[in-house]
Design a protein around this motif. Structure first.
Motif, PDB file in Angstrom:
ATOM      1  N   TRP A 176       0.836  -1.216   0.000  1.00  7.73           N
ATOM      2  CA  TRP A 176       0.000   0.000   0.000  1.00  7.73           C
ATOM      3  C   TRP A 176       0.860   1.251   0.000  1.00  7.73           C
ATOM      4  O   TRP A 176       0.635   2.186  -0.769  1.00  7.73           O
ATOM      5  CB  TRP A 176      -0.877   0.033   1.252  1.00  7.73           C
ATOM      6  CG  TRP A 176      -1.965  -0.966   1.360  1.00  7.73           C
ATOM      7  CD1 TRP A 176      -2.072  -1.961   2.305  1.00  7.73           C
ATOM      8  CD2 TRP A 176      -3.139  -1.080   0.550  1.00  7.73           C
ATOM      9  NE1 TRP A 176      -3.230  -2.670   2.120  1.00  7.73           N
ATOM     10  CE2 TRP A 176      -3.909  -2.145   1.058  1.00  7.73           C
ATOM     11  CE3 TRP A 176      -3.617  -0.368  -0.558  1.00  7.73           C
ATOM     12  CZ2 TRP A 176      -5.128  -2.532   0.498  1.00  7.73           C
ATOM     13  CZ3 TRP A 176      -4.823  -0.750  -1.116  1.00  7.73           C
ATOM     14  CH2 TRP A 176      -5.567  -1.817  -0.592  1.00  7.73           C
ATOM     15  N   PHE A 235      -0.096  -5.537   0.117  1.00  7.05           N
ATOM     16  CA  PHE A 235      -1.389  -5.461  -0.569  1.00  7.05           C
ATOM     17  C   PHE A 235      -1.807  -6.829  -1.089  1.00  7.05           C
ATOM     18  O   PHE A 235      -2.938  -7.264  -0.908  1.00  7.05           O
ATOM     19  CB  PHE A 235      -1.332  -4.473  -1.734  1.00  7.05           C
ATOM     20  CG  PHE A 235      -2.542  -4.581  -2.636  1.00  7.05           C
ATOM     21  CD1 PHE A 235      -3.724  -3.960  -2.289  1.00  7.05           C
ATOM     22  CD2 PHE A 235      -2.509  -5.339  -3.799  1.00  7.05           C
ATOM     23  CE1 PHE A 235      -4.859  -4.093  -3.080  1.00  7.05           C
ATOM     24  CE2 PHE A 235      -3.631  -5.476  -4.602  1.00  7.05           C
ATOM     25  CZ  PHE A 235      -4.819  -4.841  -4.242  1.00  7.05           C
ATOM     26  N   LYS A 291       3.838  -0.302  -5.797  1.00  8.00           N
ATOM     27  CA  LYS A 291       2.780   0.331  -5.005  1.00  8.00           C
ATOM     28  C   LYS A 291       1.444   0.257  -5.726  1.00  8.00           C
ATOM     29  O   LYS A 291       1.346   0.571  -6.913  1.00  8.00           O
ATOM     30  CB  LYS A 291       3.154   1.791  -4.733  1.00  8.00           C
ATOM     31  CG  LYS A 291       2.226   2.507  -3.765  1.00  8.00           C
ATOM     32  CD  LYS A 291       2.764   3.908  -3.476  1.00  8.00           C
ATOM     33  CE  LYS A 291       1.855   4.676  -2.546  1.00  8.00           C
ATOM     34  NZ  LYS A 291       2.370   6.048  -2.296  1.00  8.00           N
ATOM     35  N   HIS A 292       0.409  -0.139  -4.989  1.00  4.12           N
ATOM     36  CA  HIS A 292      -0.936  -0.285  -5.530  1.00  4.12           C
ATOM     37  C   HIS A 292      -1.799   0.911  -5.157  1.00  4.12           C
ATOM     38  O   HIS A 292      -1.673   1.483  -4.080  1.00  4.12           O
ATOM     39  CB  HIS A 292      -1.574  -1.570  -4.982  1.00  4.12           C
ATOM     40  CG  HIS A 292      -2.781  -2.024  -5.728  1.00  4.12           C
ATOM     41  ND1 HIS A 292      -4.043  -1.528  -5.471  1.00  4.12           N
ATOM     42  CD2 HIS A 292      -2.926  -2.923  -6.725  1.00  4.12           C
ATOM     43  CE1 HIS A 292      -4.920  -2.102  -6.278  1.00  4.12           C
ATOM     44  NE2 HIS A 292      -4.268  -2.952  -7.052  1.00  4.12           N
ATOM     45  N   TYR A 293      -2.689   1.254  -6.054  1.00  7.77           N
ATOM     46  CA  TYR A 293      -3.674   2.307  -5.778  1.00  7.77           C
ATOM     47  C   TYR A 293      -4.537   1.899  -4.591  1.00  7.77           C
ATOM     48  O   TYR A 293      -4.933   0.745  -4.450  1.00  7.77           O
ATOM     49  CB  TYR A 293      -4.557   2.508  -7.007  1.00  7.77           C
ATOM     50  CG  TYR A 293      -5.673   3.504  -6.824  1.00  7.77           C
ATOM     51  CD1 TYR A 293      -5.421   4.867  -6.845  1.00  7.77           C
ATOM     52  CD2 TYR A 293      -6.983   3.070  -6.639  1.00  7.77           C
ATOM     53  CE1 TYR A 293      -6.451   5.782  -6.688  1.00  7.77           C
ATOM     54  CE2 TYR A 293      -8.017   3.974  -6.488  1.00  7.77           C
ATOM     55  CZ  TYR A 293      -7.756   5.325  -6.509  1.00  7.77           C
ATOM     56  OH  TYR A 293      -8.773   6.220  -6.350  1.00  7.77           O
ATOM     57  N   ARG A 294      -4.823   2.853  -3.740  1.00  8.70           N
ATOM     58  CA  ARG A 294      -5.680   2.591  -2.589  1.00  8.70           C
ATOM     59  C   ARG A 294      -6.771   3.640  -2.530  1.00  8.70           C
ATOM     60  O   ARG A 294      -6.502   4.838  -2.572  1.00  8.70           O
ATOM     61  CB  ARG A 294      -4.880   2.618  -1.293  1.00  8.70           C
ATOM     62  CG  ARG A 294      -5.691   2.172  -0.072  1.00  8.70           C
ATOM     63  CD  ARG A 294      -4.807   2.046   1.154  1.00  8.70           C
ATOM     64  NE  ARG A 294      -5.466   1.306   2.208  1.00  8.70           N
ATOM     65  CZ  ARG A 294      -4.866   0.936   3.342  1.00  8.70           C
ATOM     66  NH1 ARG A 294      -3.594   1.231   3.535  1.00  8.70           N
ATOM     67  NH2 ARG A 294      -5.528   0.270   4.263  1.00  8.70           N
ATOM     68  N   GLU A 295      -8.002   3.171  -2.449  1.00 10.51           N
ATOM     69  CA  GLU A 295      -9.107   4.103  -2.329  1.00 10.51           C
ATOM     70  C   GLU A 295      -9.843   3.862  -1.026  1.00 10.51           C
ATOM     71  O   GLU A 295      -9.687   2.825  -0.393  1.00 10.51           O
ATOM     72  CB  GLU A 295     -10.065   3.968  -3.504  1.00 10.51           C
ATOM     73  CG  GLU A 295     -10.733   2.618  -3.655  1.00 10.51           C
ATOM     74  CD  GLU A 295     -11.593   2.548  -4.897  1.00 10.51           C
ATOM     75  OE1 GLU A 295     -11.941   3.620  -5.428  1.00 10.51           O
ATOM     76  OE2 GLU A 295     -11.911   1.431  -5.332  1.00 10.51           O
ATOM     77  N   ASP A 333     -11.003   0.392   0.907  1.00 12.18           N
ATOM     78  CA  ASP A 333     -10.241  -0.814   0.611  1.00 12.18           C
ATOM     79  C   ASP A 333      -9.873  -1.527   1.903  1.00 12.18           C
ATOM     80  O   ASP A 333      -9.602  -0.905   2.930  1.00 12.18           O
ATOM     81  CB  ASP A 333      -8.962  -0.472  -0.166  1.00 12.18           C
ATOM     82  CG  ASP A 333      -9.202  -0.449  -1.664  1.00 12.18           C
ATOM     83  OD1 ASP A 333     -10.245  -0.948  -2.097  1.00 12.18           O
ATOM     84  OD2 ASP A 333      -8.331   0.061  -2.387  1.00 12.18           O
ATOM     85  N   ASP A 380      -8.059  -3.287   4.848  1.00  9.40           N
ATOM     86  CA  ASP A 380      -6.797  -2.983   5.501  1.00  9.40           C
ATOM     87  C   ASP A 380      -5.803  -4.117   5.299  1.00  9.40           C
ATOM     88  O   ASP A 380      -6.162  -5.286   5.234  1.00  9.40           O
ATOM     89  CB  ASP A 380      -7.019  -2.767   6.998  1.00  9.40           C
ATOM     90  CG  ASP A 380      -5.771  -2.249   7.687  1.00  9.40           C
ATOM     91  OD1 ASP A 380      -5.424  -1.088   7.467  1.00  9.40           O
ATOM     92  OD2 ASP A 380      -5.176  -3.017   8.450  1.00  9.40           O
ATOM     93  N   ALA A 381      -4.521  -3.760   5.213  1.00 15.74           N
ATOM     94  CA  ALA A 381      -3.479  -4.740   4.885  1.00 15.74           C
ATOM     95  C   ALA A 381      -3.319  -5.810   5.962  1.00 15.74           C
ATOM     96  O   ALA A 381      -2.784  -6.870   5.697  1.00 15.74           O
ATOM     97  CB  ALA A 381      -2.144  -4.020   4.697  1.00 15.74           C
TER      98      ALA A 381
END
Length: 261
Positions: free
Chosen positions: A147, A154, A245-249, A252, A254-255
């Protein structure tokens, strides 16, 4: 010896907001563009993704060795207000993802040496990621999708020991670790492994496999591919310290709370 030929494959759905960054990152790669081909599959979008991709083709074809765009609708949509992680939808979701990946692979693969799968909502990775992946000389390599830099994981589809160990858990083993299953946010596969029959199962693969988490269920898509690779005599490898790194909105998961798939 010339640089290996790389095929970058990306299935997309409702990805309009991610396209600028996706192609910006590809253009930023330090690997020679004339040794890179691009394959894209769009399906089930409602935001104009296909038309936006089609408009980019002339410019992309001037830069890269070969560029293909295909469309395949699977008629899969999440019910309104449902998160993509919702457990009741995971088998259907992963089945469609596997079909989309296989459909794209079978259309796009030509004479390339390597296939590099990159999800459209990956928002950052090193400019030299291809060179770094090639340097390991392994047939299947999975960078660590996170993330935030240095924080969390992620992609919980990359695991070992029946899903008990994920990329963060394996850092103590070094920069190259064995995996039983892989994720698909970024995944490098020697093209000949795909030619040999390595696919993304759109069915419960691995029920007789000792590594499967639940012999009644099996594994789908990228996790199924990891088990299939093992059955074909090919080891999957993870790179805990090569982060992407992944997009996070908002909303989403939690890791610290991994989903089943």
């Amino acid at each position: 010896m010339s640089d290996p030929r790389i095929l970058v494959l990306t299935p997309v759905k409702d990805a309009l907001r991610h396209l600028d960054r996706h192609f910006e990152l590809l253009a930023r790669l330090s690997y020679p563009a004339d040794r890179i081909s691009i394959g894209l599959l769009e399906g089930d979008s409602s935001d104009g993704t296909y038309d936006a991709l089609e408009a980019r083709l002339p410019a992309l074809r001037q830069r890269y060795a070969r560029v293909g765009l295909w469309k395949k609708d699977f008629n899969f949509h999440f019910p309104q207000g449902t998160e993509r992680w919702a457990p009741p939808l995971q088998i259907a979701r992963r089945t469609v993802l596997a079909k989309a990946r296989n459909h794209l692979l079978f259309h796009a693969l030509d004479d390339e040496d390597w296939v590099l799968w990159i999800d459209v909502d990956v928002v950052d990775y090193p400019e030299d990621v291809i060179e770094r992946l090639l340097a390991y000389k392994r047939d299947i390599l999975n960078p660590h999708c996170i993330w935030e830099w240095g924080e969390g994981t992620f992609d919980w589809n990359a695991w070992r020991d029946k899903g008990l160990l994920h990329m963060n858990d394996l850092k103590a083993e070094g920069e190259l670790v064995r995996l039983d299953a892989v994720g698909g946010t970024m995944l490098m596969i020697r093209a000949d492994r795909h030619r040999d029959g390595l696919i993304f199962p759109a069915f419960p693969y691995g029920r007789p496999n000792g590594r499967v988490r639940d012999p009644r269920i099996g594994e789908y898509e990228t996790e199924g591919l990891g088990l299939m690779a093992s059955d074909m005599g090919c080891q999957c490898w993870g790179l805990p310290f090569l982060e992407i790194k992944h997009y996070r909105e908002r909303g989403d998961r939690d890791a610290e709370t991994p989903p089943r798939s």
